[in-house]
Design a protein around this motif. Sequence first.
Motif, PDB file in Angstrom:
ATOM      1  N   ILE A  17       0.839  -1.202   0.000  1.00  0.00           N
ATOM      2  CA  ILE A  17       0.000   0.000   0.000  1.00  0.00           C
ATOM      3  C   ILE A  17       0.872   1.249   0.000  1.00  0.00           C
ATOM      4  CG2 ILE A  17      -1.670   1.333   1.349  1.00  0.00           C
ATOM      5  CD1 ILE A  17      -2.826  -1.427   2.257  1.00  0.00           C
ATOM      6  N   ILE A  18       1.913   1.252   0.839  1.00  0.00           N
ATOM      7  CA  ILE A  18       2.833   2.388   0.883  1.00  0.00           C
ATOM      8  C   ILE A  18       3.479   2.600  -0.482  1.00  0.00           C
ATOM      9  CG2 ILE A  18       5.047   3.186   1.846  1.00  0.00           C
ATOM     10  CD1 ILE A  18       4.132   1.813   4.500  1.00  0.00           C
ATOM     11  N   GLY A  19       3.954   1.523  -1.093  1.00  0.00           N
ATOM     12  CA  GLY A  19       4.568   1.615  -2.418  1.00  0.00           C
ATOM     13  C   GLY A  19       3.601   2.104  -3.483  1.00  0.00           C
ATOM     14  N   LEU A  20       2.370   1.627  -3.423  1.00  0.00           N
ATOM     15  CA  LEU A  20       1.369   2.056  -4.397  1.00  0.00           C
ATOM     16  C   LEU A  20       1.008   3.532  -4.231  1.00  0.00           C
ATOM     17  CD1 LEU A  20      -0.940  -1.084  -4.508  1.00  0.00           C
ATOM     18  CD2 LEU A  20       0.545  -0.221  -6.339  1.00  0.00           C
ATOM     19  N   ILE A  21       0.992   4.010  -3.014  1.00  0.00           N
ATOM     20  CA  ILE A  21       0.772   5.445  -2.798  1.00  0.00           C
ATOM     21  C   ILE A  21       1.914   6.230  -3.423  1.00  0.00           C
ATOM     22  CG2 ILE A  21       0.662   7.276  -1.045  1.00  0.00           C
ATOM     23  CD1 ILE A  21      -0.826   5.201   0.763  1.00  0.00           C
TER      24      ILE A  21
END
Length: 80
Positions: free
Chosen positions: A5-9
């Motif tokens: 999720i952090i990477g996708l943000i």
Amino acid sequence: MIFDIIGLIGVGLILAAYFLLQTEKLASDQLGYPVLNLVGALLILVSLTHTFNLASFVIEVCWIAISVYGIVKILKRRKA
């Protein structure tokens, strides 16, 4: 999961910066452009601490360096 999720943000921020640049809503000499790129690259780098990929790591470190250069350049120009 949280690292994904952090990477996708981070990916979203970099893509948003590029989209805003292409649609002329943001200029490359505005502080927001390199800041979005910097934060996006940092978030992707965080995600790489969970699942490391050398090629992705190298490009994100370069992306961070270029973004920091752009931020410093803009801030120096503002002071002058």
